[in-house]
Design a protein around this motif. Sequence first.
Motif, PDB file in Angstrom:
ATOM      1  N   LEU A  16       0.987  -0.928  -0.118  1.00 32.72           N
ATOM      2  CA  LEU A  16      -0.085  -0.618  -0.176  1.00 32.72           C
ATOM      3  C   LEU A  16       1.164   1.339  -0.180  1.00 32.72           C
ATOM      4  CD1 LEU A  16      -3.024  -1.034   2.510  1.00 32.72           C
ATOM      5  CD2 LEU A  16      -2.990  -1.429  -0.301  1.00 32.72           C
ATOM      6  N   MET A  17       2.016   1.319  -0.818  1.00 31.82           N
ATOM      7  CA  MET A  17       2.504   2.223  -0.999  1.00 31.82           C
ATOM      8  C   MET A  17       2.145   3.435  -2.561  1.00 31.82           C
ATOM      9  SD  MET A  17       5.954  -0.716  -1.407  1.00 31.82           S
ATOM     10  CE  MET A  17       7.142   0.838  -2.674  1.00 31.82           C
ATOM     11  N   THR A  18       2.741   4.620  -2.219  1.00 34.65           N
ATOM     12  CA  THR A  18       1.893   5.469  -3.425  1.00 34.65           C
ATOM     13  C   THR A  18       1.832   5.533  -4.260  1.00 34.65           C
ATOM     14  OG1 THR A  18       2.319   6.953  -1.499  1.00 34.65           O
ATOM     15  CG2 THR A  18       1.710   7.859  -3.389  1.00 34.65           C
ATOM     16  N   ARG A  19       2.811   5.029  -5.394  1.00 31.79           N
ATOM     17  CA  ARG A  19       3.442   4.813  -6.441  1.00 31.79           C
ATOM     18  C   ARG A  19       2.896   3.713  -6.991  1.00 31.79           C
ATOM     19  NH1 ARG A  19       7.124   0.622  -7.073  1.00 31.79           N
ATOM     20  NH2 ARG A  19       8.631   0.670  -5.790  1.00 31.79           N
ATOM     21  N   ILE A  20       2.028   2.573  -6.003  1.00 34.07           N
ATOM     22  CA  ILE A  20       1.084   1.534  -6.670  1.00 34.07           C
ATOM     23  C   ILE A  20      -0.193   2.123  -6.758  1.00 34.07           C
ATOM     24  CG2 ILE A  20       1.282  -0.959  -6.042  1.00 34.07           C
ATOM     25  CD1 ILE A  20       3.662  -1.348  -5.039  1.00 34.07           C
ATOM     26  N   VAL A  21      -0.723   2.393  -5.523  1.00 34.01           N
ATOM     27  CA  VAL A  21      -1.647   2.885  -5.201  1.00 34.01           C
ATOM     28  C   VAL A  21      -2.474   3.366  -5.937  1.00 34.01           C
ATOM     29  CG1 VAL A  21      -3.373   4.227  -3.767  1.00 34.01           C
ATOM     30  CG2 VAL A  21      -1.959   1.961  -2.420  1.00 34.01           C
ATOM     31  N   PRO A  59      15.792  -4.111  -5.395  1.00 30.63           N
ATOM     32  CA  PRO A  59      16.846  -4.842  -5.091  1.00 30.63           C
ATOM     33  C   PRO A  59      18.706  -4.048  -5.421  1.00 30.63           C
ATOM     34  CG  PRO A  59      15.902  -6.324  -5.423  1.00 30.63           C
ATOM     35  CD  PRO A  59      14.849  -5.338  -5.869  1.00 30.63           C
ATOM     36  N   GLY A  60      19.188  -4.397  -5.142  1.00 31.49           N
ATOM     37  CA  GLY A  60      20.314  -3.058  -5.736  1.00 31.49           C
ATOM     38  C   GLY A  60      19.905  -1.391  -6.265  1.00 31.49           C
ATOM     39  N   VAL A  61      19.228  -1.146  -5.832  1.00 33.55           N
ATOM     40  CA  VAL A  61      19.187   0.266  -6.097  1.00 33.55           C
ATOM     41  C   VAL A  61      19.349   1.443  -5.196  1.00 33.55           C
ATOM     42  CG1 VAL A  61      17.166   1.997  -6.562  1.00 33.55           C
ATOM     43  CG2 VAL A  61      17.336  -1.077  -7.733  1.00 33.55           C
ATOM     44  N   ALA A  62      20.536   2.297  -5.352  1.00 33.70           N
ATOM     45  CA  ALA A  62      20.797   2.931  -4.752  1.00 33.70           C
ATOM     46  C   ALA A  62      18.941   4.182  -3.913  1.00 33.70           C
ATOM     47  CB  ALA A  62      22.381   4.617  -4.549  1.00 33.70           C
ATOM     48  N   GLU A  63      18.789   4.484  -4.387  1.00 28.59           N
ATOM     49  CA  GLU A  63      17.456   5.363  -4.328  1.00 28.59           C
ATOM     50  C   GLU A  63      15.838   4.784  -5.388  1.00 28.59           C
ATOM     51  OE1 GLU A  63      15.959   9.542  -5.128  1.00 28.59           O
ATOM     52  OE2 GLU A  63      18.446   9.725  -4.794  1.00 28.59           O
ATOM     53  N   GLN A  64      15.110   5.124  -3.798  1.00 23.08           N
ATOM     54  CA  GLN A  64      13.679   3.958  -4.747  1.00 23.08           C
ATOM     55  C   GLN A  64      13.327   5.151  -5.417  1.00 23.08           C
ATOM     56  OE1 GLN A  64      12.934   0.370  -3.951  1.00 23.08           O
ATOM     57  NE2 GLN A  64      15.502   0.573  -3.441  1.00 23.08           N
ATOM     58  N   PRO A  65      12.291   4.483  -6.834  1.00 27.71           N
ATOM     59  CA  PRO A  65      11.820   5.643  -7.066  1.00 27.71           C
ATOM     60  C   PRO A  65      10.474   6.378  -5.974  1.00 27.71           C
ATOM     61  CG  PRO A  65      11.267   3.303  -8.023  1.00 27.71           C
ATOM     62  CD  PRO A  65      12.238   2.951  -6.947  1.00 27.71           C
ATOM     63  N   PRO A  66      10.531   7.854  -7.004  1.00 32.94           N
ATOM     64  CA  PRO A  66       9.219   8.051  -5.973  1.00 32.94           C
ATOM     65  C   PRO A  66       7.964   7.542  -5.604  1.00 32.94           C
ATOM     66  CG  PRO A  66      10.475   9.308  -8.129  1.00 32.94           C
ATOM     67  CD  PRO A  66      10.701   7.968  -7.949  1.00 32.94           C
ATOM     68  N   GLY A  67       7.446   7.879  -4.602  1.00 30.20           N
ATOM     69  CA  GLY A  67       6.110   6.888  -4.155  1.00 30.20           C
ATOM     70  C   GLY A  67       6.763   6.163  -3.764  1.00 30.20           C
ATOM     71  N   SER A  68       7.787   5.175  -2.791  1.00 25.81           N
ATOM     72  CA  SER A  68       7.893   4.048  -2.131  1.00 25.81           C
ATOM     73  C   SER A  68       7.386   4.276  -1.176  1.00 25.81           C
ATOM     74  CB  SER A  68       9.177   3.438  -2.486  1.00 25.81           C
ATOM     75  OG  SER A  68       9.294   3.503  -4.105  1.00 25.81           O
ATOM     76  N   GLU A  69       7.259   5.007  -0.307  1.00 22.64           N
ATOM     77  CA  GLU A  69       6.290   5.306   0.839  1.00 22.64           C
ATOM     78  C   GLU A  69       5.213   4.605   0.787  1.00 22.64           C
ATOM     79  OE1 GLU A  69       4.480   8.622  -0.724  1.00 22.64           O
ATOM     80  OE2 GLU A  69       7.186   7.567  -0.640  1.00 22.64           O
ATOM     81  N   LEU A  70       5.162   4.170   1.941  1.00 17.99           N
ATOM     82  CA  LEU A  70       3.370   3.762   2.460  1.00 17.99           C
ATOM     83  C   LEU A  70       2.633   5.025   2.668  1.00 17.99           C
ATOM     84  CD1 LEU A  70       4.174   1.461   5.224  1.00 17.99           C
ATOM     85  CD2 LEU A  70       3.782   0.935   2.833  1.00 17.99           C
ATOM     86  N   VAL A  71       0.933   4.703   1.697  1.00 17.06           N
ATOM     87  CA  VAL A  71       0.632   5.383   2.051  1.00 17.06           C
ATOM     88  C   VAL A  71       0.186   6.486   3.648  1.00 17.06           C
ATOM     89  CG1 VAL A  71      -1.921   6.014   1.326  1.00 17.06           C
ATOM     90  CG2 VAL A  71      -1.414   4.803  -0.098  1.00 17.06           C
TER      91      VAL A  71
END
Length: 170
Positions: A16-21, A59-71
Amino acid sequence: MDKLDPRHTALVLIDLMTRIVEQPTAPHSGPAVVARSLSLAEGVRKAGGLVVAVRVERPGVAEQPPGSELVDGVAGDLEIVKGTWGAFHNTGLEEVLRERAIDTLIITGVATNFGVEQTARFADEFGFKVILPEDAVTALDAHAHEFAFDYIFPRIATVCTTAEVLAALD
């Protein structure tokens, strides 16, 4: 649906992450799934159960895509970070649940045929009772959602509604 013993029950919120929701989903909107999941979280906590928020990191990514936080509003008593579709692979989730004597999992989230299904399949294989409220889960397309709920989930879980789960917690 049988009564649930909240002392042995956990609600597992999948991705339930911003970029997914915010993605187009069907048959339910992402915000509708979040609202029902939050209703379940409130009911589970009030009854004395555990809420687990699961989010994915590439995995293996220095920075997660925008919107990767929980809603906003989504919070677990426990947060699990996964690197694959399912919530169990290399996360320690099974061990934490066993330590807390959890034997029943209510699983909600996005997407039906990815993170939710993978987590439900492993939960079943690990011997947990699995509950899937259909109206608190959604997919990237309605056909994928309907296939899982028509053919797969009835074989490994109790398929129900959010209202039925909340009634079973009382």
